[in-house]
Scaffold this motif. Structure first.
Motif, PDB file in Angstrom:
ATOM      1  N   HIS A 133      47.208  64.373 130.270  1.00  0.00           N
ATOM      2  CA  HIS A 133      47.106  62.949 129.976  1.00  0.00           C
ATOM      3  C   HIS A 133      45.657  62.537 130.142  1.00  0.00           C
ATOM      4  CE1 HIS A 133      47.481  58.616 131.596  1.00  0.00           C
ATOM      5  NE2 HIS A 133      47.470  58.583 130.269  1.00  0.00           N
ATOM      6  N   GLY A 134      45.016  62.135 129.046  1.00  0.00           N
ATOM      7  CA  GLY A 134      43.626  61.737 129.125  1.00  0.00           C
ATOM      8  C   GLY A 134      42.940  61.807 127.785  1.00  0.00           C
ATOM      9  N   ASP A 135      41.633  61.668 127.812  1.00  0.00           N
ATOM     10  CA  ASP A 135      40.803  61.668 126.616  1.00  0.00           C
ATOM     11  C   ASP A 135      40.497  63.105 126.210  1.00  0.00           C
ATOM     12  OD1 ASP A 135      38.786  61.430 124.695  1.00  0.00           O
ATOM     13  OD2 ASP A 135      37.807  59.769 125.712  1.00  0.00           O
ATOM     14  N   CYS A 136      40.866  63.479 124.997  1.00  0.00           N
ATOM     15  CA  CYS A 136      40.658  64.859 124.551  1.00  0.00           C
ATOM     16  C   CYS A 136      39.179  65.237 124.545  1.00  0.00           C
ATOM     17  CB  CYS A 136      41.281  65.096 123.180  1.00  0.00           C
ATOM     18  SG  CYS A 136      40.483  64.213 121.815  1.00  0.00           S
ATOM     19  N   LEU A 137      38.292  64.266 124.362  1.00  0.00           N
ATOM     20  CA  LEU A 137      36.860  64.556 124.332  1.00  0.00           C
ATOM     21  C   LEU A 137      36.346  64.963 125.718  1.00  0.00           C
ATOM     22  CD1 LEU A 137      35.559  61.685 122.035  1.00  0.00           C
ATOM     23  CD2 LEU A 137      36.450  63.940 121.401  1.00  0.00           C
ATOM     24  N   GLY A 146      53.074  84.665 121.050  1.00  0.00           N
ATOM     25  CA  GLY A 146      52.234  84.743 122.236  1.00  0.00           C
ATOM     26  C   GLY A 146      50.914  84.031 122.126  1.00  0.00           C
ATOM     27  N   ASP A 147      50.526  83.598 120.908  1.00  0.00           N
ATOM     28  CA  ASP A 147      49.278  82.864 120.716  1.00  0.00           C
ATOM     29  C   ASP A 147      49.364  81.485 121.382  1.00  0.00           C
ATOM     30  OD1 ASP A 147      48.091  84.877 119.292  1.00  0.00           O
ATOM     31  OD2 ASP A 147      48.254  83.913 117.335  1.00  0.00           O
ATOM     32  N   THR A 148      48.212  80.865 121.569  1.00  0.00           N
ATOM     33  CA  THR A 148      48.143  79.519 122.138  1.00  0.00           C
ATOM     34  C   THR A 148      47.769  78.520 121.059  1.00  0.00           C
ATOM     35  OG1 THR A 148      47.492  80.349 124.319  1.00  0.00           O
ATOM     36  CG2 THR A 148      47.025  78.036 123.850  1.00  0.00           C
ATOM     37  N   VAL A 149      48.604  77.495 120.912  1.00  0.00           N
ATOM     38  CA  VAL A 149      48.409  76.435 119.925  1.00  0.00           C
ATOM     39  C   VAL A 149      47.956  75.172 120.654  1.00  0.00           C
ATOM     40  CG1 VAL A 149      49.496  75.070 118.094  1.00  0.00           C
ATOM     41  CG2 VAL A 149      50.250  77.434 118.516  1.00  0.00           C
ATOM     42  N   LEU A 150      46.951  74.515 120.119  1.00  0.00           N
ATOM     43  CA  LEU A 150      46.399  73.303 120.732  1.00  0.00           C
ATOM     44  C   LEU A 150      46.592  72.101 119.823  1.00  0.00           C
ATOM     45  CD1 LEU A 150      44.605  71.792 122.845  1.00  0.00           C
ATOM     46  CD2 LEU A 150      42.620  72.594 121.534  1.00  0.00           C
ATOM     47  N   VAL A 195      54.279  69.156 117.945  1.00  0.00           N
ATOM     48  CA  VAL A 195      53.577  70.439 117.775  1.00  0.00           C
ATOM     49  C   VAL A 195      53.931  71.378 118.923  1.00  0.00           C
ATOM     50  CG1 VAL A 195      51.320  71.560 117.842  1.00  0.00           C
ATOM     51  CG2 VAL A 195      51.676  69.564 116.390  1.00  0.00           C
ATOM     52  N   LEU A 196      53.960  70.858 120.142  1.00  0.00           N
ATOM     53  CA  LEU A 196      54.278  71.691 121.308  1.00  0.00           C
ATOM     54  C   LEU A 196      55.720  72.185 121.245  1.00  0.00           C
ATOM     55  CD1 LEU A 196      51.649  70.218 122.186  1.00  0.00           C
ATOM     56  CD2 LEU A 196      52.554  70.259 124.517  1.00  0.00           C
ATOM     57  N   THR A 197      56.613  71.305 120.817  1.00  0.00           N
ATOM     58  CA  THR A 197      58.020  71.684 120.694  1.00  0.00           C
ATOM     59  C   THR A 197      58.190  72.793 119.657  1.00  0.00           C
ATOM     60  OG1 THR A 197      58.720  69.446 121.286  1.00  0.00           O
ATOM     61  CG2 THR A 197      60.334  70.836 120.182  1.00  0.00           C
ATOM     62  N   ILE A 205      49.176  73.749 124.231  1.00  0.00           N
ATOM     63  CA  ILE A 205      48.486  72.745 125.041  1.00  0.00           C
ATOM     64  C   ILE A 205      48.431  71.457 124.237  1.00  0.00           C
ATOM     65  CG2 ILE A 205      46.323  72.098 126.186  1.00  0.00           C
ATOM     66  CD1 ILE A 205      45.666  75.123 126.297  1.00  0.00           C
ATOM     67  N   GLY A 206      48.796  70.351 124.869  1.00  0.00           N
ATOM     68  CA  GLY A 206      48.715  69.049 124.222  1.00  0.00           C
ATOM     69  C   GLY A 206      47.906  68.082 125.063  1.00  0.00           C
ATOM     70  N   ILE A 207      47.138  67.225 124.404  1.00  0.00           N
ATOM     71  CA  ILE A 207      46.341  66.201 125.085  1.00  0.00           C
ATOM     72  C   ILE A 207      46.680  64.855 124.461  1.00  0.00           C
ATOM     73  CG2 ILE A 207      44.033  65.444 125.758  1.00  0.00           C
ATOM     74  CD1 ILE A 207      43.038  68.298 125.131  1.00  0.00           C
ATOM     75  N   GLU A 208      46.925  63.858 125.305  1.00  0.00           N
ATOM     76  CA  GLU A 208      47.333  62.549 124.808  1.00  0.00           C
ATOM     77  C   GLU A 208      46.824  61.448 125.745  1.00  0.00           C
ATOM     78  OE1 GLU A 208      48.487  59.352 123.082  1.00  0.00           O
ATOM     79  OE2 GLU A 208      48.796  61.256 122.045  1.00  0.00           O
ATOM     80  N   MET A 209      46.237  60.382 125.164  1.00  0.00           N
ATOM     81  CA  MET A 209      45.679  59.292 125.954  1.00  0.00           C
ATOM     82  C   MET A 209      46.740  58.346 126.492  1.00  0.00           C
ATOM     83  SD  MET A 209      42.090  58.049 124.224  1.00  0.00           S
ATOM     84  CE  MET A 209      41.756  57.030 125.675  1.00  0.00           C
ATOM     85  N   GLU A 210      47.828  58.148 125.739  1.00  0.00           N
ATOM     86  CA  GLU A 210      48.831  57.169 126.133  1.00  0.00           C
ATOM     87  C   GLU A 210      49.930  57.838 126.959  1.00  0.00           C
ATOM     88  OE1 GLU A 210      49.717  53.856 123.515  1.00  0.00           O
ATOM     89  OE2 GLU A 210      48.770  54.983 121.888  1.00  0.00           O
ATOM     90  N   GLU A 211      50.085  57.373 128.180  1.00  0.00           N
ATOM     91  CA  GLU A 211      51.017  58.018 129.105  1.00  0.00           C
ATOM     92  C   GLU A 211      52.461  57.934 128.632  1.00  0.00           C
ATOM     93  OE1 GLU A 211      51.938  58.379 133.896  1.00  0.00           O
ATOM     94  OE2 GLU A 211      50.641  56.763 133.153  1.00  0.00           O
TER      95      GLU A 211
END
Length: 225
Positions: A15-19, A176-180, A189-191, A201-207
């Protein structure tokens, strides 16, 4: 390193800014993401809004940071629309971050709102890091069809169909690869990656979307759409 919001069986949510988070990540095998298109509008009858949707520049900032963490010989799929695509193309050409491999047309089951014309398609730019990309399906069309999204108050306004994302992930990665996904939304995408035995791995600003994604990933049976 920022503490994960959720982590289980190879799936991680931040949870946060991807940058801010991307520079802390280890290299990944595939990036599939759906940034703000930069049109500054609300979406649908619920008039939802998206953070950082004022202009297309967030796409440029994300691409710059994705370059160093995407492994050589791997691909980035970035969704966009017809308004933002020319700017993304020109920026990438001038900065030489990636090689543009293909432009996918995504035909939606849903009709968008509009006066005079109603949108029924989006675009997805396929880019490659140095060394080309991984493409497992020799018959993969550059016109893809997206399953119907049943939009409601809790869904993300840019939510993509799970079957479409499974096809993309299966085409450009291996078990076995890692998807971002650096603009994760509700975690489709994670599902899809989890169903295909990939790490993700997923990154998202809105909780609120992090919470929805974590709840989806905890389910034993996934429902797309």
């Amino acid at each position: 390193m920022k503490k994960p919001y959720y982590q289980h069986n190879g799936i991680t949510i931040y949870h946060g800014d991807c940058l801010e988070i991307m520079p802390q990540l280890e290299p990944v095998d595939l990036v599939v993401t759906d940034p703000p298109y930069g049109d500054g509008v609300g979406y649908g009858r619920h008039n939802k809004t998206i953070v950082n949707n004022e202009d297309v520049s967030i796409n440029f900032a994300a691409m710059k940071l994705i370059g160093p963490i995407l492994k050589k010989g791997r691909s980035l799929y970035i969704f966009t629309n017809w308004k933002a695509y020319p700017e993304i193309y020109e920026h990438n050409r001038s900065e030489a971050i990636f090689k543009i491999k293909m432009l996918l047309v995504i035909v939606k089951n849903n009709f968008g709102l509009g006066y005079g014309f109603r949108n029924q398609y989006e675009l997805c730019v396929v880019m490659e890091n140095e060394g080309g990309g991984v493409y497992n399906n020799k018959g993969f069309s550059n016109v893809q069809f997206m399953d119907h999204i049943r939009h409601k108050a809790s869904t993300h306004p840019h939510q993509k169909g799970g079957h479409l994302l499974k096809s993309i992930i299966n085409h450009s990665s291996n078990t076995g690869d890692t998807v971002l996904d650096v603009f994760m939304g509700t975690g489709t995408v994670l599902t899809a990656a989890k169903l295909l035995n990939r790490k993700a791995i997923g990154i998202e600003m809105e909780e609120k979307y992090c919470e929805l994604a974590a709840n989806r990933l905890q389910q034993e049976v996934f429902k797309f759409g």
